[in-house]
Design a protein around this motif. Structure first.
Motif, PDB file in Angstrom:
ATOM      1  N   SER A   1       4.283  22.473  -1.902  1.00 42.53           N
ATOM      2  CA  SER A   1       3.913  23.243  -1.088  1.00 42.53           C
ATOM      3  C   SER A   1       3.619  22.669   0.426  1.00 42.53           C
ATOM      4  O   SER A   1       3.971  23.222   1.526  1.00 42.53           O
ATOM      5  N   ALA A   2       3.297  21.581   0.273  1.00 39.75           N
ATOM      6  CA  ALA A   2       3.112  21.216   1.926  1.00 39.75           C
ATOM      7  C   ALA A   2       4.297  20.655   2.692  1.00 39.75           C
ATOM      8  O   ALA A   2       4.284  20.488   4.184  1.00 39.75           O
ATOM      9  N   VAL A   3       5.499  20.771   1.988  1.00 37.41           N
ATOM     10  CA  VAL A   3       6.735  20.255   2.612  1.00 37.41           C
ATOM     11  C   VAL A   3       7.292  21.798   3.062  1.00 37.41           C
ATOM     12  O   VAL A   3       8.419  21.549   3.708  1.00 37.41           O
ATOM     13  N   ARG A   4       6.880  22.736   2.410  1.00 38.39           N
ATOM     14  CA  ARG A   4       7.688  24.077   2.544  1.00 38.39           C
ATOM     15  C   ARG A   4       6.927  24.973   3.569  1.00 38.39           C
ATOM     16  O   ARG A   4       5.824  24.988   3.516  1.00 38.39           O
ATOM     17  N   TYR A   5       7.617  25.881   4.357  1.00 42.14           N
ATOM     18  CA  TYR A   5       6.949  26.609   5.303  1.00 42.14           C
ATOM     19  C   TYR A   5       6.630  27.867   4.485  1.00 42.14           C
ATOM     20  O   TYR A   5       7.248  28.200   3.529  1.00 42.14           O
ATOM     21  N   PRO A   6       5.438  28.708   5.326  1.00 38.47           N
ATOM     22  CA  PRO A   6       5.187  29.759   4.514  1.00 38.47           C
ATOM     23  C   PRO A   6       6.357  30.835   4.561  1.00 38.47           C
ATOM     24  O   PRO A   6       7.101  30.641   5.526  1.00 38.47           O
ATOM     25  N   PRO A   7       6.367  31.840   3.485  1.00 35.45           N
ATOM     26  CA  PRO A   7       5.404  32.112   2.497  1.00 35.45           C
ATOM     27  C   PRO A   7       5.495  31.248   1.419  1.00 35.45           C
ATOM     28  O   PRO A   7       4.605  31.387   0.463  1.00 35.45           O
ATOM     29  N   ARG A   8       6.526  30.203   1.094  1.00 36.70           N
ATOM     30  CA  ARG A   8       6.559  29.217   0.015  1.00 36.70           C
ATOM     31  C   ARG A   8       5.675  28.128   0.176  1.00 36.70           C
ATOM     32  O   ARG A   8       5.737  27.311  -1.032  1.00 36.70           O
ATOM     33  N   GLY A   9       5.150  27.894   1.132  1.00 37.13           N
ATOM     34  CA  GLY A   9       4.373  26.806   1.360  1.00 37.13           C
ATOM     35  C   GLY A   9       3.059  26.775   2.375  1.00 37.13           C
ATOM     36  O   GLY A   9       3.024  27.869   2.750  1.00 37.13           O
ATOM     37  N   VAL A  10       2.723  25.541   2.738  1.00 40.76           N
ATOM     38  CA  VAL A  10       1.723  25.664   3.839  1.00 40.76           C
ATOM     39  C   VAL A  10       1.941  24.659   4.965  1.00 40.76           C
ATOM     40  O   VAL A  10       1.194  24.512   5.930  1.00 40.76           O
ATOM     41  N   ARG A  11       3.364  24.234   5.224  1.00 39.18           N
ATOM     42  CA  ARG A  11       3.837  23.349   6.483  1.00 39.18           C
ATOM     43  C   ARG A  11       3.390  24.085   7.761  1.00 39.18           C
ATOM     44  O   ARG A  11       3.986  25.344   7.850  1.00 39.18           O
ATOM     45  N   GLY A  12       2.867  23.469   8.659  1.00 37.85           N
ATOM     46  CA  GLY A  12       2.675  24.282   9.900  1.00 37.85           C
ATOM     47  C   GLY A  12       3.726  24.226  10.494  1.00 37.85           C
ATOM     48  O   GLY A  12       4.622  23.340  10.656  1.00 37.85           O
ATOM     49  N   VAL A  13       3.792  25.401  11.505  1.00 36.53           N
ATOM     50  CA  VAL A  13       5.279  25.645  12.153  1.00 36.53           C
ATOM     51  C   VAL A  13       5.226  24.954  13.584  1.00 36.53           C
ATOM     52  O   VAL A  13       4.262  25.278  14.425  1.00 36.53           O
ATOM     53  N   GLY A  14       5.864  23.786  13.751  1.00 37.55           N
ATOM     54  CA  GLY A  14       6.031  23.324  15.219  1.00 37.55           C
ATOM     55  C   GLY A  14       7.260  22.876  15.717  1.00 37.55           C
ATOM     56  O   GLY A  14       7.492  21.704  16.306  1.00 37.55           O
ATOM     57  N   SER A  15       8.485  23.468  15.163  1.00 39.81           N
ATOM     58  CA  SER A  15       9.592  22.956  15.148  1.00 39.81           C
ATOM     59  C   SER A  15      10.169  22.903  16.760  1.00 39.81           C
ATOM     60  O   SER A  15      10.977  21.855  16.970  1.00 39.81           O
ATOM     61  N   ALA A  16       9.753  23.783  17.585  1.00 38.85           N
ATOM     62  CA  ALA A  16       9.918  23.579  19.228  1.00 38.85           C
ATOM     63  C   ALA A  16       9.475  22.387  19.717  1.00 38.85           C
ATOM     64  O   ALA A  16       9.895  22.010  20.555  1.00 38.85           O
ATOM     65  N   LEU A  17       8.537  21.678  19.038  1.00 38.78           N
ATOM     66  CA  LEU A  17       7.764  20.637  19.543  1.00 38.78           C
ATOM     67  C   LEU A  17       7.951  19.288  19.056  1.00 38.78           C
ATOM     68  O   LEU A  17       7.677  18.465  19.250  1.00 38.78           O
ATOM     69  N   ALA A  18       8.964  19.488  17.987  1.00 36.89           N
ATOM     70  CA  ALA A  18       9.014  18.217  17.007  1.00 36.89           C
ATOM     71  C   ALA A  18      10.514  17.657  16.895  1.00 36.89           C
ATOM     72  O   ALA A  18      11.587  18.453  16.979  1.00 36.89           O
ATOM     73  N   ARG A  19      10.513  16.448  16.723  1.00 37.49           N
ATOM     74  CA  ARG A  19      11.817  15.749  16.440  1.00 37.49           C
ATOM     75  C   ARG A  19      12.381  16.215  15.233  1.00 37.49           C
ATOM     76  O   ARG A  19      13.587  16.149  15.200  1.00 37.49           O
ATOM     77  N   GLY A  20      11.752  16.472  14.158  1.00 34.60           N
ATOM     78  CA  GLY A  20      12.350  16.677  12.853  1.00 34.60           C
ATOM     79  C   GLY A  20      13.313  18.098  13.062  1.00 34.60           C
ATOM     80  O   GLY A  20      14.222  17.839  12.497  1.00 34.60           O
ATOM     81  N   ALA A  21      13.064  18.807  14.047  1.00 24.18           N
ATOM     82  CA  ALA A  21      14.347  20.205  14.361  1.00 24.18           C
ATOM     83  C   ALA A  21      14.838  19.667  15.591  1.00 24.18           C
ATOM     84  O   ALA A  21      15.487  20.450  16.150  1.00 24.18           O
ATOM     85  N   ARG A  22      14.618  18.457  15.973  1.00 25.38           N
ATOM     86  CA  ARG A  22      15.249  18.079  17.299  1.00 25.38           C
ATOM     87  C   ARG A  22      14.849  19.033  18.627  1.00 25.38           C
ATOM     88  O   ARG A  22      15.836  19.522  19.202  1.00 25.38           O
ATOM     89  N   TRP A  23      13.618  19.474  18.493  1.00 26.07           N
ATOM     90  CA  TRP A  23      13.282  20.498  19.559  1.00 26.07           C
ATOM     91  C   TRP A  23      13.957  21.758  19.409  1.00 26.07           C
ATOM     92  O   TRP A  23      14.416  22.195  20.428  1.00 26.07           O
ATOM     93  N   ASN A  24      14.380  22.205  18.315  1.00 26.38           N
ATOM     94  CA  ASN A  24      14.897  23.472  18.125  1.00 26.38           C
ATOM     95  C   ASN A  24      16.459  23.178  18.232  1.00 26.38           C
ATOM     96  O   ASN A  24      17.116  24.286  18.501  1.00 26.38           O
TER      97      ASN A  24
END
Length: 269
Positions: A111-134
């Motif tokens: 749940s921690a690694v999945r975005y809602p509604p399937r999990g609880v990972r917080g949404v910050g992709s525009a700010l994050a290297r994980g998504a390469r800042w969208n």
């Protein structure tokens, strides 16, 4: 043009025609991580459970490793949803969570690694290297493709619950830790005790039968060969700090006189 992320460790294992061999990177040093990344091994485990690693050092090591054809996993210190969110936002694509002892704990980590509604990972992709800042096209919808999750089986309770843990949807594989397992069985420091070996092999067999890849820690070559023969799909066979410790000790043993030899050497000057 949208950016593409590298394949996950889950993908590497699915495509491999042999077990994948890796080593720990525990030093917290990006330079050491880069040296290890060029070794020719298949994967590295950057350790934040027992190593001196914070967010900044993990980020620097991921950046250092990125230039080499090797896959990094990062071990979190514990199964915390905030830590997991931060690691994923840093760009950790392959996550190892220690001390997962029950199916419920495994489901909480998924749940921690999945975005809602399937999990609880917080949404910050525009700010994050994980998504390469969208800059990764449609990252939010495809995030599960870009992240692989592995859990550690390292207590007697986890071995007892291994089938349920490995069956959890979203757990991509499991890693067996003989050292902590031995301790939990009242056999601290006795990873080679027959009861510990039997438990490790039972976990390997059970996870494999469920169709999930399974790994194990095995620094001794004979132990590594035993668990590879038992069906391990990925194995850690060394660590940066251990190699440096043993290597420097070997130099001292070869060149630094001790005892009577030291007395004779001093007398000659």
């Amino acid at each position: 043009m949208p950016l593409q992320l590298t394949p996950t460790f889950r993908d590497d294992l699915a495509e491999a025609n042999r077990p994948l061999i890796g080593m720990w990177v525990c030093s917290g040093s990006p330079l050491v991580a880069e040296i290890c990344a060029g070794s020719g091994l298949d994967w590295l485990l950057v350790d934040a459970e027992h190593g001196p690693n914070g967010l900044e050092s993990i980020l620097a090591q991921l950046q250092a490793i990125a230039g080499y054809p090797i896959t990094p996993l990062v071990r979190a210190p514990y199964a915390d949803i905030v830590v997991i969110k931060q690691y994923l936002d840093l760009g950790v694509q392959n996550l190892l969570i220690p001390m997962v002892n029950t199916g419920d704990e495994a489901r909480a980590v998924v749940s921690a690694v999945r975005y809602p509604p399937r999990g609880v990972r917080g949404v910050g992709s525009a700010l994050a290297r994980g998504a390469r800042w969208n800059r990764v096209d449609n990252y939010l919808a495809r995030a599960d493709e870009y992240v692989s999750l592995f859990v550690q089986i390292e207590t007697a309770d986890a071995v007892a619950n291994v089938a349920e843990i490995a069956s959890v949807d979203g757990v991509d594989g499991a890693f067996v830790g003989p050292s902590d397992l031995a301790a939990s069985m009242g056999l601290l420091g006795q990873q080679e005790h027959p009861d510990v070996v039997a438990s490790v092999e039972h976990a390997i067999r059970t996870i494999s039968e469920l169709g999930k890849p399974v790994g194990v820690n095995a620094f001794d070559p004979k132990v590594a060969e035993r668990y590879l023969a038992a069906g391990a799909d990925f194995v850690l066979v060394g660590a940066d700090v251990s190699l440096l410790a043993r290597g420097s000790e070997a130099l001292a043993a070869k060149y630094v006189p001790t005892g009577d030899a030291a007395q004779e050497t001093r007398a000659s000057y």
